[in-house]
Write a protein that holds these residues in place. Sequence first.
Motif, PDB file in Angstrom:
ATOM      1  N   ILE A  19     -25.828 154.296 -74.048  1.00  0.00           N
ATOM      2  CA  ILE A  19     -25.745 155.416 -73.111  1.00  0.00           C
ATOM      3  C   ILE A  19     -26.678 155.227 -71.921  1.00  0.00           C
ATOM      4  CG2 ILE A  19     -26.203 157.890 -72.838  1.00  0.00           C
ATOM      5  CD1 ILE A  19     -25.421 158.074 -75.905  1.00  0.00           C
ATOM      6  N   ASN A  20     -27.925 154.873 -72.180  1.00  0.00           N
ATOM      7  CA  ASN A  20     -28.912 154.804 -71.107  1.00  0.00           C
ATOM      8  C   ASN A  20     -28.725 153.590 -70.203  1.00  0.00           C
ATOM      9  OD1 ASN A  20     -29.969 157.164 -72.163  1.00  0.00           O
ATOM     10  ND2 ASN A  20     -31.504 156.115 -73.399  1.00  0.00           N
ATOM     11  N   MET A  21     -28.211 152.482 -70.759  1.00  0.00           N
ATOM     12  CA  MET A  21     -27.862 151.354 -69.899  1.00  0.00           C
ATOM     13  C   MET A  21     -26.667 151.705 -69.020  1.00  0.00           C
ATOM     14  SD  MET A  21     -30.001 148.872 -70.139  1.00  0.00           S
ATOM     15  CE  MET A  21     -29.086 147.674 -69.176  1.00  0.00           C
ATOM     16  N   THR A  22     -25.789 152.549 -69.513  1.00  0.00           N
ATOM     17  CA  THR A  22     -24.668 153.011 -68.679  1.00  0.00           C
ATOM     18  C   THR A  22     -25.182 153.777 -67.472  1.00  0.00           C
ATOM     19  OG1 THR A  22     -23.165 153.136 -70.593  1.00  0.00           O
ATOM     20  CG2 THR A  22     -22.549 154.381 -68.630  1.00  0.00           C
ATOM     21  N   PHE A  23     -26.156 154.667 -67.681  1.00  0.00           N
ATOM     22  CA  PHE A  23     -26.780 155.379 -66.555  1.00  0.00           C
ATOM     23  C   PHE A  23     -27.384 154.383 -65.564  1.00  0.00           C
ATOM     24  CE2 PHE A  23     -27.606 159.034 -69.673  1.00  0.00           C
ATOM     25  CZ  PHE A  23     -26.562 159.789 -69.183  1.00  0.00           C
ATOM     26  N   LYS A  24     -28.109 153.418 -66.099  1.00  0.00           N
ATOM     27  CA  LYS A  24     -28.778 152.422 -65.255  1.00  0.00           C
ATOM     28  C   LYS A  24     -27.762 151.659 -64.413  1.00  0.00           C
ATOM     29  CE  LYS A  24     -32.006 148.504 -65.558  1.00  0.00           C
ATOM     30  NZ  LYS A  24     -32.951 147.782 -66.456  1.00  0.00           N
ATOM     31  N   TYR A  25     -26.671 151.208 -65.025  1.00  0.00           N
ATOM     32  CA  TYR A  25     -25.657 150.450 -64.297  1.00  0.00           C
ATOM     33  C   TYR A  25     -24.917 151.308 -63.274  1.00  0.00           C
ATOM     34  CZ  TYR A  25     -26.348 146.480 -67.420  1.00  0.00           C
ATOM     35  OH  TYR A  25     -26.884 145.418 -68.113  1.00  0.00           O
ATOM     36  N   GLY A  75     -17.271 141.547 -58.636  1.00  0.00           N
ATOM     37  CA  GLY A  75     -16.160 140.826 -59.241  1.00  0.00           C
ATOM     38  C   GLY A  75     -16.619 139.905 -60.357  1.00  0.00           C
ATOM     39  N   ILE A  76     -17.775 139.253 -60.169  1.00  0.00           N
ATOM     40  CA  ILE A  76     -18.316 138.349 -61.183  1.00  0.00           C
ATOM     41  C   ILE A  76     -18.804 139.130 -62.403  1.00  0.00           C
ATOM     42  CG2 ILE A  76     -20.218 136.770 -61.700  1.00  0.00           C
ATOM     43  CD1 ILE A  76     -18.045 135.465 -60.062  1.00  0.00           C
ATOM     44  N   LEU A  77     -19.548 140.190 -62.157  1.00  0.00           N
ATOM     45  CA  LEU A  77     -20.188 140.923 -63.253  1.00  0.00           C
ATOM     46  C   LEU A  77     -19.256 141.897 -63.946  1.00  0.00           C
ATOM     47  CD1 LEU A  77     -23.631 141.677 -61.573  1.00  0.00           C
ATOM     48  CD2 LEU A  77     -23.164 139.973 -63.321  1.00  0.00           C
ATOM     49  N   ILE A 129     -19.897 151.353 -68.743  1.00  0.00           N
ATOM     50  CA  ILE A 129     -19.890 151.457 -70.208  1.00  0.00           C
ATOM     51  C   ILE A 129     -19.650 150.094 -70.842  1.00  0.00           C
ATOM     52  CG2 ILE A 129     -18.540 152.305 -72.179  1.00  0.00           C
ATOM     53  CD1 ILE A 129     -18.184 154.946 -70.658  1.00  0.00           C
ATOM     54  N   GLU A 130     -18.702 149.343 -70.317  1.00  0.00           N
ATOM     55  CA  GLU A 130     -18.379 148.028 -70.894  1.00  0.00           C
ATOM     56  C   GLU A 130     -19.535 147.055 -70.718  1.00  0.00           C
ATOM     57  OE1 GLU A 130     -16.583 145.413 -73.154  1.00  0.00           O
ATOM     58  OE2 GLU A 130     -15.865 147.462 -72.815  1.00  0.00           O
ATOM     59  N   LYS A 131     -20.150 147.064 -69.538  1.00  0.00           N
ATOM     60  CA  LYS A 131     -21.307 146.179 -69.303  1.00  0.00           C
ATOM     61  C   LYS A 131     -22.460 146.572 -70.217  1.00  0.00           C
ATOM     62  CE  LYS A 131     -23.706 143.064 -66.921  1.00  0.00           C
ATOM     63  NZ  LYS A 131     -24.831 142.905 -67.843  1.00  0.00           N
ATOM     64  N   ASP A 154     -14.178 157.505 -62.549  1.00  0.00           N
ATOM     65  CA  ASP A 154     -13.702 156.885 -63.787  1.00  0.00           C
ATOM     66  C   ASP A 154     -13.842 155.369 -63.750  1.00  0.00           C
ATOM     67  OD1 ASP A 154     -13.055 159.201 -65.155  1.00  0.00           O
ATOM     68  OD2 ASP A 154     -11.000 159.262 -64.405  1.00  0.00           O
ATOM     69  N   ASP A 155     -13.589 154.753 -62.589  1.00  0.00           N
ATOM     70  CA  ASP A 155     -13.745 153.301 -62.447  1.00  0.00           C
ATOM     71  C   ASP A 155     -15.191 152.889 -62.697  1.00  0.00           C
ATOM     72  OD1 ASP A 155     -11.138 152.701 -61.914  1.00  0.00           O
ATOM     73  OD2 ASP A 155     -11.387 152.493 -59.751  1.00  0.00           O
ATOM     74  N   PHE A 156     -16.110 153.600 -62.048  1.00  0.00           N
ATOM     75  CA  PHE A 156     -17.533 153.300 -62.219  1.00  0.00           C
ATOM     76  C   PHE A 156     -17.947 153.422 -63.680  1.00  0.00           C
ATOM     77  CE2 PHE A 156     -17.881 154.359 -57.626  1.00  0.00           C
ATOM     78  CZ  PHE A 156     -18.662 153.292 -57.204  1.00  0.00           C
ATOM     79  N   ILE A 157     -17.581 154.550 -64.296  1.00  0.00           N
ATOM     80  CA  ILE A 157     -18.003 154.818 -65.678  1.00  0.00           C
ATOM     81  C   ILE A 157     -17.421 153.788 -66.635  1.00  0.00           C
ATOM     82  CG2 ILE A 157     -17.795 156.439 -67.592  1.00  0.00           C
ATOM     83  CD1 ILE A 157     -18.080 158.720 -65.607  1.00  0.00           C
TER      84      ILE A 157
END
Length: 222
Positions: free
Chosen positions: A128-134, A17-19, A36-38, A29-32
């Motif tokens: 892109i790669n930070m999205t994979f990481k998150y 909730g914080i992050l 992506i935004e983070k 879709d929620d995860f992605i």
Amino acid sequence: MRKSTITEDKKKKWWNGILFEKDDFDCLDDFIKLAIEKAYRDLQRTMRGFPKSGESKKNEGKKQEVALRDEIKKNARKCISAKIKNMIDCNITEQTTFDKLDACEALIEEFKKNEYEGFTIGQAQKWINMTFKYLNLLDCNDIEKIYEFCHIPIDRYILEYMLGENIIGKEDFEKVIPWSKIEKYQDYFKIQEKFRDNCKSKIPLDEEFEIWKDKKQKDIKK
């Protein structure tokens, strides 16, 4: 001594909730969307001039500039989401197959369509790669299908580590520093290959996670 009764699951939801401003995830879709935004926030500071994108529209006022920027970001998010879902659905079993599906150049094209020429391979790979990481750190089960093949996000900590450990030489280092200005895909991909070769018994993103965390902690203590 009394111990906290807050469960691990409740703690995890609180941090989500914080992050990510959402404490539960209902579907891929929620995860992605949230990953992506983070991930975008990790490269946002390098997007100099982005609010003024679109030379032909720069004199139409700030409102139009912001609207154009938001439209580019919206299309870029759709591009990343579609590419990741395609990778997950492809039943990838080999690294070379994953590499061929890399989305960096497709993401750059999304920016070029709207006359923004300043978006680089370095920025694309970071998003892109930070999205994979998150996605992995969020415990998205679907990412497990491709996780072992995912590219690592390249940044200063990783490049300095690779130089210090003689994984790359000074010439290769200078081609990709600062990471946000990497222009050539072959320079980016060479770093990926050298990092992989150095950690053959480990998953690259797992290794990157530990290296980055250690470098960050040392940086804080300076």
